[in-house]
Design a protein around this motif. Sequence first.
Motif, PDB file in Angstrom:
ATOM      1  N   ILE A   1       0.847  -1.194   0.000  1.00 27.26           N
ATOM      2  CA  ILE A   1       0.000   0.000   0.000  1.00 27.26           C
ATOM      3  C   ILE A   1       0.881   1.243   0.000  1.00 27.26           C
ATOM      4  N   LEU A   2       0.766   2.039  -1.027  1.00 23.61           N
ATOM      5  CA  LEU A   2       1.524   3.281  -1.171  1.00 23.61           C
ATOM      6  C   LEU A   2       0.555   4.445  -1.076  1.00 23.61           C
ATOM      7  N   ARG A   3       0.808   5.389  -0.185  1.00 21.57           N
ATOM      8  CA  ARG A   3      -0.107   6.523  -0.011  1.00 21.57           C
ATOM      9  C   ARG A   3       0.326   7.678  -0.915  1.00 21.57           C
ATOM     10  N   LYS A   4      -0.613   8.169  -1.707  1.00 17.94           N
ATOM     11  CA  LYS A   4      -0.330   9.257  -2.638  1.00 17.94           C
ATOM     12  C   LYS A   4      -0.500  10.613  -1.948  1.00 17.94           C
ATOM     13  N   GLU A   5      -0.108  11.668  -2.642  1.00 13.33           N
ATOM     14  CA  GLU A   5      -0.113  12.998  -2.032  1.00 13.33           C
ATOM     15  C   GLU A   5      -1.520  13.493  -1.708  1.00 13.33           C
ATOM     16  N   ASN A   6      -2.537  12.951  -2.368  1.00 16.91           N
ATOM     17  CA  ASN A   6      -3.918  13.351  -2.091  1.00 16.91           C
ATOM     18  C   ASN A   6      -4.596  12.418  -1.096  1.00 16.91           C
ATOM     19  N   GLU A   7      -3.790  11.616  -0.367  1.00 19.86           N
ATOM     20  CA  GLU A   7      -4.260  10.682   0.666  1.00 19.86           C
ATOM     21  C   GLU A   7      -4.929   9.433   0.109  1.00 19.86           C
ATOM     22  N   GLU A   8      -4.957   9.284  -1.230  1.00 25.20           N
ATOM     23  CA  GLU A   8      -5.434   8.032  -1.802  1.00 25.20           C
ATOM     24  C   GLU A   8      -4.378   6.949  -1.601  1.00 25.20           C
ATOM     25  N   ASN A   9      -4.827   5.715  -1.500  1.00 20.78           N
ATOM     26  CA  ASN A   9      -3.915   4.573  -1.439  1.00 20.78           C
ATOM     27  C   ASN A   9      -3.798   3.925  -2.803  1.00 20.78           C
TER      28      ASN A   9
ATOM     29  N   VAL B   1      -2.231  -6.821 -10.531  1.00 21.15           N
ATOM     30  CA  VAL B   1      -3.508  -6.228 -10.149  1.00 21.15           C
ATOM     31  C   VAL B   1      -3.256  -4.959  -9.360  1.00 21.15           C
ATOM     32  N   LEU B   2      -3.897  -3.864  -9.759  1.00 22.93           N
ATOM     33  CA  LEU B   2      -3.768  -2.589  -9.060  1.00 22.93           C
ATOM     34  C   LEU B   2      -5.120  -2.145  -8.552  1.00 22.93           C
ATOM     35  N   GLY B   3      -5.129  -1.454  -7.406  1.00 25.83           N
ATOM     36  CA  GLY B   3      -6.373  -0.931  -6.868  1.00 25.83           C
ATOM     37  C   GLY B   3      -6.145   0.421  -6.236  1.00 25.83           C
ATOM     38  N   SER B   4      -7.221   1.195  -6.075  1.00 23.45           N
ATOM     39  CA  SER B   4      -7.098   2.525  -5.475  1.00 23.45           C
ATOM     40  C   SER B   4      -7.245   2.500  -3.984  1.00 23.45           C
ATOM     41  N   GLU B   5      -7.849   1.425  -3.431  1.00 21.36           N
ATOM     42  CA  GLU B   5      -8.009   1.274  -1.994  1.00 21.36           C
ATOM     43  C   GLU B   5      -7.770  -0.191  -1.633  1.00 21.36           C
ATOM     44  N   PRO B   6      -7.289  -0.464  -0.419  1.00 15.94           N
ATOM     45  CA  PRO B   6      -7.083  -1.860  -0.030  1.00 15.94           C
ATOM     46  C   PRO B   6      -8.365  -2.663  -0.146  1.00 15.94           C
ATOM     47  N   GLY B   7      -8.237  -3.855  -0.754  1.00 18.50           N
ATOM     48  CA  GLY B   7      -9.384  -4.751  -0.844  1.00 18.50           C
ATOM     49  C   GLY B   7     -10.314  -4.449  -2.004  1.00 18.50           C
ATOM     50  N   THR B   8      -9.982  -3.440  -2.844  1.00 22.23           N
ATOM     51  CA  THR B   8     -10.860  -3.114  -3.976  1.00 22.23           C
ATOM     52  C   THR B   8     -10.049  -3.098  -5.259  1.00 22.23           C
ATOM     53  N   PRO B   9      -9.516  -4.255  -5.660  1.00 19.84           N
ATOM     54  CA  PRO B   9      -8.701  -4.295  -6.879  1.00 19.84           C
ATOM     55  C   PRO B   9      -9.531  -3.973  -8.107  1.00 19.84           C
TER      56      PRO B   9
END
Length: 248
Positions: free
Chosen positions: A216-224, A239-247
């Motif tokens: 999990i990498l946190r982006k500058e806008n607080e998105e994961n 597989v990439l996702g914007s939040e943990p558990g939501t690929p």
Amino acid sequence: MKIVRLLPGAGIRSSIGTMGAAAVTLIQDDINVLVDTGHFGSRDKLMARLSGNGLTTRDIDAVVLTHLNWDHCLNVDLFHDSKIIISPAELEKGSLSGSMDGLTPKFKDLLKGMDLLLVSDNQRISANASIIYTPGHTPGHISVVVGVDRVVIAGDAVPNLRAYRRGMPDLIFFDAATAKSSIERIKSLKPSYIIPGHDSPFNDNGYVERDDIDIILRKENEENLVVIIRNTEADKPLVLGSEPGTPK
């Protein structure tokens, strides 16, 4: 008798260094035996997994340290009521970093202040679990053999499936020929499966379980930004996702 994988192991390397995640395994036998403890980054997860199995650190009768590399042992201070099991050679010659450093002597002083048991080869540590010497990765590495089916909790003597097939660990801090002999010894036991230090469990036929690891990498806008590492066929996409558990 029951074997519970409290924490999966994974070997993750990046352009800025290595992020070690060692397997932590619970043997519920006539006593509760923990094999390895992980490091500070996995401390909260370890405590949560113990709790989820109805246990606290005080319920752990013995802790086996397969070796003294930092990713396998730094949470040992949580188990001050437990017997700490290690080989004499590892206590004498092992180190946190794989080479001599300034922190290792202080860590060994901590261990010597605990209820320390220096084990011999083939020594039984519970009704159904025994120690075997598997040096090479480090001077005094040990593994645990459990039950008549010979489940081997191998630590970094066998860190992953490719090392098992190759016949050599990824990293060797002591002696390559000895490390090779240790893998040959584990193979000669014909284990039903192996719990490695940094991979999903496997046997001679391949993986018997498959762990997904989220980075999990946190982006500058607080998105994961979530990268999911999965044991799968080589032609399957990452597989990439914007939040943990939501690929996606």
